[in-house]
Design an enzyme around this catalytic site. Structure first.
Site, mmCIF file in Angstrom:
data_model
loop_
_atom_site.group_PDB
_atom_site.id
_atom_site.type_symbol
_atom_site.label_atom_id
_atom_site.label_comp_id
_atom_site.label_asym_id
_atom_site.label_seq_id
_atom_site.Cartn_x
_atom_site.Cartn_y
_atom_site.Cartn_z
ATOM 1 N N GLU A 1 40.870 76.350 14.642
ATOM 2 C CA GLU A 1 39.875 75.395 14.140
ATOM 3 C C GLU A 1 39.022 75.994 13.013
ATOM 4 O O GLU A 1 38.020 76.654 13.268
ATOM 5 C CB GLU A 1 38.948 74.931 15.270
ATOM 6 C CG GLU A 1 37.910 73.915 14.776
ATOM 7 C CD GLU A 1 36.937 73.429 15.856
ATOM 8 O OE1 GLU A 1 36.982 73.944 16.985
ATOM 9 O OE2 GLU A 1 36.127 72.555 15.543
ATOM 10 N N ARG B 1 22.313 68.147 23.384
ATOM 11 C CA ARG B 1 22.842 66.786 23.534
ATOM 12 C C ARG B 1 22.198 66.090 24.731
ATOM 13 O O ARG B 1 21.872 64.903 24.680
ATOM 14 C CB ARG B 1 24.369 66.802 23.712
ATOM 15 C CG ARG B 1 25.095 67.581 22.639
ATOM 16 C CD ARG B 1 25.866 66.708 21.643
ATOM 17 N NE ARG B 1 26.069 67.451 20.409
ATOM 18 C CZ ARG B 1 27.170 68.147 20.105
ATOM 19 N NH1 ARG B 1 28.198 68.142 20.932
ATOM 20 N NH2 ARG B 1 27.267 68.801 18.962
ATOM 21 N N ARG C 1 31.954 64.811 19.891
ATOM 22 C CA ARG C 1 30.929 63.764 19.814
ATOM 23 C C ARG C 1 31.515 62.367 19.666
ATOM 24 O O ARG C 1 31.035 61.416 20.271
ATOM 25 C CB ARG C 1 29.968 64.065 18.654
ATOM 26 C CG ARG C 1 28.996 65.176 18.971
ATOM 27 C CD ARG C 1 28.374 65.765 17.732
ATOM 28 N NE ARG C 1 29.313 66.591 16.976
ATOM 29 C CZ ARG C 1 29.048 67.213 15.838
ATOM 30 N NH1 ARG C 1 27.850 67.061 15.291
ATOM 31 N NH2 ARG C 1 29.946 67.962 15.248
ATOM 32 N N SER D 1 35.628 65.741 14.831
ATOM 33 C CA SER D 1 34.855 64.630 14.257
ATOM 34 C C SER D 1 33.674 65.121 13.428
ATOM 35 O O SER D 1 33.245 64.422 12.507
ATOM 36 C CB SER D 1 34.412 63.628 15.332
ATOM 37 O OG SER D 1 33.594 64.198 16.304
ATOM 38 N N GLY D 2 33.118 66.257 13.754
ATOM 39 C CA GLY D 2 32.202 66.966 12.863
ATOM 40 C C GLY D 2 30.942 66.231 12.432
ATOM 41 O O GLY D 2 30.405 66.535 11.370
ATOM 42 N N GLY D 3 30.479 65.235 13.191
ATOM 43 C CA GLY D 3 29.260 64.513 12.804
ATOM 44 C C GLY D 3 29.535 63.118 12.269
ATOM 45 O O GLY D 3 28.605 62.386 11.952
ATOM 46 N N LYS E 1 43.277 72.381 14.015
ATOM 47 C CA LYS E 1 42.145 71.448 14.221
ATOM 48 C C LYS E 1 41.208 71.546 13.023
ATOM 49 O O LYS E 1 40.243 72.316 13.030
ATOM 50 C CB LYS E 1 41.418 71.818 15.518
ATOM 51 C CG LYS E 1 40.164 70.994 15.775
ATOM 52 C CD LYS E 1 39.639 71.158 17.200
ATOM 53 C CE LYS E 1 38.342 70.420 17.372
ATOM 54 N NZ LYS E 1 37.941 70.282 18.775
HETATM 55 P P1 13P Z 1 33.145 67.328 17.248
HETATM 56 O O1 13P Z 1 34.282 66.350 17.294
HETATM 57 O O2 13P Z 1 31.888 66.815 17.882
HETATM 58 O O3 13P Z 1 32.947 67.923 15.886
HETATM 59 O O4 13P Z 1 33.572 68.522 18.201
HETATM 60 C C1 13P Z 1 34.812 69.079 18.057
HETATM 61 C C2 13P Z 1 34.770 70.510 18.371
HETATM 62 O O5 13P Z 1 35.457 70.960 19.241
HETATM 63 C C3 13P Z 1 33.896 71.388 17.577
HETATM 64 O O6 13P Z 1 34.232 72.728 17.821
#
Ligand code: 13P
Length: 340
Positions: free
Chosen positions: A178, A34, A293, A261-263, A220
């Site tokens: 998660e 990043r 992100r 958020s996953g992208g 999550k």
């Molecule tokens: P993102 O919201 O960028 O997907 O990150 C969340 C997260 O903790 C991934 O493990």
């Protein structure tokens, strides 16, 4: 305080109608990617500066109830010598810690993955707790292909999440569970719904088998949405599919669901959270976020390694946190993106 009382206190301190969680727990290799995208070298000092800048954003605690740290951050201090977990706490933001050790291939299940780090977890958690962490995060990853996840992938990943969650609760640490279903690929929302249903069903089955107390955990998940290479869907379509599958699989005893958020872009993630909270179906959970992100991207870009841009970066983070807080109440509109 008893273990039960500790867990309940953390849940009480973290769950309300307005706030969400900041995931600032990128592993060193992830944050290095990043940072290099904005032309910044990934030194321990740059990582410290950046994360302490995020956490010292004035008023951040109005919109965030928790922050997930990476191990390195627990020992780092801000410019005034305050440890970063203490800095978070001083804003009313509960510090948490990513405790998994990354992922690799799952032997016997081509295409599936499994996350490492259960050995010695209880001892590590006791150390993190002494450093101020009150909750933990563990991520299992599920790619979608025509053959994945396999039955073995579903079972092994669910089992690992449940073992982690049970160890956390035995140490007085609230587990964030998660199971991330990846958005990579061109799969349809129907296929994503099918996979997420299998994943959430298997995870809650394993949590039950391991005696995990659902009242003292946070889920999550990914949102149910089409693959990144498929057509973009409206927030209402995403909310419809996500809520339909959550209602089938997630017990009402789980207090809060904090999506990753996953992208998704920051704006998509906020609009989707808003639609989830405006959905007409009755849902028993708080629907919130635990974005990495989608909260950090604008702040990271505004900073781009220039310490004179501290205030711009903090304003960018605060804006996303505030808009997501509005989305929690279903009061966000894309028009608000134009405001400072
Ligand atoms: P993102 O919201 O960028 O997907 O990150 C969340 C997260 O903790 C991934 O493990």
């Amino acid at each position: 305080m008893s273990i039960y009382a500790q867990l309940q206190q953390t849940m009480d301190d973290m769950i309300d109608a307005d706030r969400g969680i900041l995931a600032a727990d990128e592993s060193t290799s992830t944050i290095t990617k990043r940072l290099s995208a904005i032309g910044v070298e990934s030194t321990a000092e740059n990582r410290r500066w950046y994360r302490s800048m995020l956490l010292s954003t004035p008023d951040l605690g109005r919109y965030l109830c928790g922050v997930i740290f990476y191990e390195e951050t627990l020992n780092q201090k801000d410019e005034n010598g305050m440890l970063l977990p203490e800095l978070a706490s001083s804003q009313g933001i509960i510090p948490g810690i990513k405790v998994d050790k990354g992922k690799g291939d799952l032997p016997g299940a081509p295409g599936d993955m499994i996350t490492y780090g259960l050995d010695g977890l209880a001892e590590r958690l006791k150390g993190y707790r002494d450093q101020g962490a009150r909750f933990a995060k563990w991520r299992e990853v599920y790619p979608i292909t025509p053959h994945n996840p396999t039955l073995l992938g579903l079972t092994a990943n669910a089992e690992t999440l449940a073992r982690y969650a049970a160890v956390c609760q035995s140490c007085g640490i609230v587990p964030i569970v998660e199971p991330e279903v990846l958005i990579d690929g061109d799969h349809s929302i129907e296929r994503s719904a099918e996979v997420n249903e299998q994943v959430w069903h298997s995870v809650f089955h394993a949590l039950h088998q391991h005696g995990v107390r659902l009242e003292h955990m946070i889920l999550k998940p990914s949102m149910v949405t089409a693959g990144k290479e498929a057509d973009t869907l409206s927030p209402e379509e995403v909310a419809d599919a996500t809520i339909r599958i959550l209602r089938r699989t997630v017990p009402a005893a789980v207090p809060s669901i904090n999506f990753l958020s996953g992208g998704q872009t920051p704006e998509e993630a906020t609009a989707n959270l808003n639609a989830l909270n405006r959905h007409p179906a009755t849902t028993p959970w708080h629907l919130s976020m635990s974005y990495g992100r989608a909260l950090q991207e604008p702040a990271m870009k505004a900073w781009s390694g220039d310490s004179d841009k501290r205030e711009e970066a903090q304003a960018a983070l605060l804006k996303r946190a505030r808009l997501n807080s509005l989305a929690r109440r279903g009061e966000y509109s894309p028009e608000l993106e134009k405001e400072a």
